[in-house]
Design a protein around this motif. Structure first.
Motif, short mmCIF file in Angstrom:
data_model
loop_
_atom_site.label_atom_id
_atom_site.label_comp_id
_atom_site.label_asym_id
_atom_site.label_seq_id
_atom_site.Cartn_x
_atom_site.Cartn_y
_atom_site.Cartn_z
N UNK A 147 0.83 -1.18 0.00
CA UNK A 147 0.00 0.00 0.00
C UNK A 147 0.88 1.25 0.00
N UNK A 148 0.47 2.22 -0.80
CA UNK A 148 1.21 3.46 -0.86
C UNK A 148 0.92 4.30 0.37
N UNK A 149 1.93 5.10 0.79
CA UNK A 149 1.69 5.98 1.91
C UNK A 149 2.63 5.72 3.06
N UNK A 150 2.17 6.05 4.24
CA UNK A 150 2.96 5.87 5.46
C UNK A 150 2.33 4.79 6.33
N UNK A 151 3.13 3.86 6.73
CA UNK A 151 2.67 2.77 7.58
C UNK A 151 3.38 2.84 8.91
N UNK A 152 2.62 2.83 9.98
CA UNK A 152 3.20 2.81 11.32
C UNK A 152 2.89 1.47 12.00
N UNK A 153 3.86 0.97 12.73
CA UNK A 153 3.63 -0.26 13.49
C UNK A 153 4.41 -0.22 14.79
N UNK A 154 3.86 -0.83 15.85
CA UNK A 154 2.51 -1.39 15.90
C UNK A 154 1.47 -0.27 16.00
N UNK A 155 0.21 -0.59 15.88
CA UNK A 155 -0.84 0.41 16.06
C UNK A 155 -1.10 0.66 17.54
N UNK A 156 -0.93 -0.38 18.34
CA UNK A 156 -1.12 -0.28 19.78
C UNK A 156 0.03 -0.99 20.48
N UNK A 157 0.48 -0.38 21.60
CA UNK A 157 1.58 -0.99 22.34
C UNK A 157 1.42 -0.66 23.82
N UNK A 158 1.52 -1.70 24.63
CA UNK A 158 1.53 -1.52 26.08
C UNK A 158 2.89 -1.99 26.57
N UNK A 159 3.55 -1.18 27.37
CA UNK A 159 4.84 -1.55 27.90
C UNK A 159 4.94 -1.11 29.35
N UNK A 160 6.04 -1.45 29.97
CA UNK A 160 6.25 -1.09 31.36
C UNK A 160 7.34 -0.03 31.50
N UNK A 161 7.28 0.70 32.55
CA UNK A 161 8.29 1.71 32.84
C UNK A 161 9.69 1.11 32.81
N UNK A 162 10.60 1.79 32.13
CA UNK A 162 11.98 1.35 32.07
C UNK A 162 12.33 0.49 30.87
N UNK A 163 11.34 -0.01 30.18
CA UNK A 163 11.61 -0.86 29.01
C UNK A 163 11.92 -0.02 27.78
N UNK A 164 12.65 -0.61 26.87
CA UNK A 164 12.93 0.05 25.60
C UNK A 164 11.84 -0.32 24.60
N UNK A 165 11.37 0.68 23.87
CA UNK A 165 10.30 0.47 22.89
C UNK A 165 10.70 1.15 21.59
N UNK A 166 10.46 0.47 20.48
CA UNK A 166 10.72 1.07 19.17
C UNK A 166 9.45 1.09 18.36
N UNK A 167 9.13 2.27 17.87
CA UNK A 167 7.98 2.47 16.99
C UNK A 167 8.50 2.60 15.57
N UNK A 168 7.85 1.88 14.65
CA UNK A 168 8.34 1.84 13.28
C UNK A 168 7.51 2.75 12.36
N UNK A 169 8.19 3.28 11.37
CA UNK A 169 7.53 4.13 10.37
C UNK A 169 8.15 3.85 9.01
N UNK A 170 7.30 3.58 8.04
CA UNK A 170 7.77 3.26 6.70
C UNK A 170 6.95 4.05 5.69
N UNK A 171 7.64 4.69 4.72
CA UNK A 171 6.94 5.42 3.67
C UNK A 171 7.34 4.86 2.30
N UNK A 172 6.37 4.92 1.38
CA UNK A 172 6.60 4.36 0.04
C UNK A 172 6.87 5.44 -1.00
N UNK A 173 6.87 6.72 -0.59
CA UNK A 173 7.01 7.79 -1.57
C UNK A 173 8.43 8.24 -1.84
#
Lengths: 114, 115
Positions: free
Chosen positions: A1-27
């Motif tokens: 699909x063309x456009x911008x894709x973010x993942x995950x859509x929902x994320x629950x984590x705990x204080x102190x943990x490392x979290x990475x949010x992804x972003x991908x564009x096709x343009x």
């Protein structure tokens, strides 16, 4: 699909943990952005990138790290998540149209830090 | 100086009525004023925009009115429809360096159009 894709859509984590949010564009847009959206604050810029390997701080960069090894990807990392980072995160890319810059947003990632 | 103020925070309008959202700014360096529309669960999307040398811009049922001397601008939605129910953000941009313009968003207005 063309456009911008973010993942995950929902994320629950705990204080102190490392979290990475992804972003991908096709343009292949040069500029990409990360915002956080909180009630009463609108959208606030965390980091932006002008091209691969070029990043710069926005309005609220503390506690976040970004990288951009490829034009199409712009991940956002919370190195040690805190409750204050509970928010909705939006990635955007920028195109030039009609002599002005227009930002196109992904659907967002809702992050909860417990 | 970099802030954009927006009111009201929420708005309820009857179907067919006029929705009006107001914004104000201080920084005279702002050179472009876009409005974004955001539906629940979606990212913001550009709705309409205006340059400061124009007093009004209309696209379909959406009109921006711009008052440069008062540093105010507003969005008018004519014949409001339930499908217009969304959050609306005004914004202002300023060119900081070659090819990069910073976008400052207002806090948003939640619009509900009731049948």
């Amino acid at each position: 699909d063309a456009g911008i894709t973010q993942s995950p859509r929902y994320k629950i984590t705990e204080t102190g943990r490392q979290v990475t949010l992804m972003c991908h564009q096709t343009w292949s847009h040069s500029y990409m952005f990360w915002y956080r959206q909180d009630l009463g604050h609108g959208l606030r810029l965390i980091y932006y990138s002008a091209a691969a390997d070029i990043t710069d701080k926005g309005e609220v960069p503390d506690g976040y790290v970004v990288s951009r090894s490829k034009t199409e990807n712009f991940p956002l990392t919370l190195e040690s998540a805190t409750r204050s980072q509970t928010s909705v995160y939006f990635c955007a890319s920028r195109a030039r149209a009609g002599g002005k810059n227009i930002q196109y947003f992904g659907a967002g990632t809702r992050l909860s830090v417990l | 100086q970099q802030q954009v103020k927006q009111s009201p925070q929420s708005l309820i309008v009857q179907k067919g009525g006029i929705s009006i959202i107001n914004c104000a700014y201080e920084n005279t360096a702002f050179d472009y004023f876009p409005w974004y529309q955001q539906f629940p669960g979606k990212g913001p999307a550009l709705l309409i925009a205006i340059r400061p040398d124009v007093s009004e811009k209309k696209e379909g049922r959406f009109t921006i009115s711009f008052n440069k001397s008062a540093k105010q601008f507003s969005l008018h939605i004519m014949d409001s429809q339930p499908g217009d129910s969304a959050t609306y953000f005004c914004a202002a941009t300023v060119t900081l360096k070659t090819s990069y313009d910073k976008v400052i968003f207002g806090p948003g207005t939640s619009l509900s159009v009731i049948p």
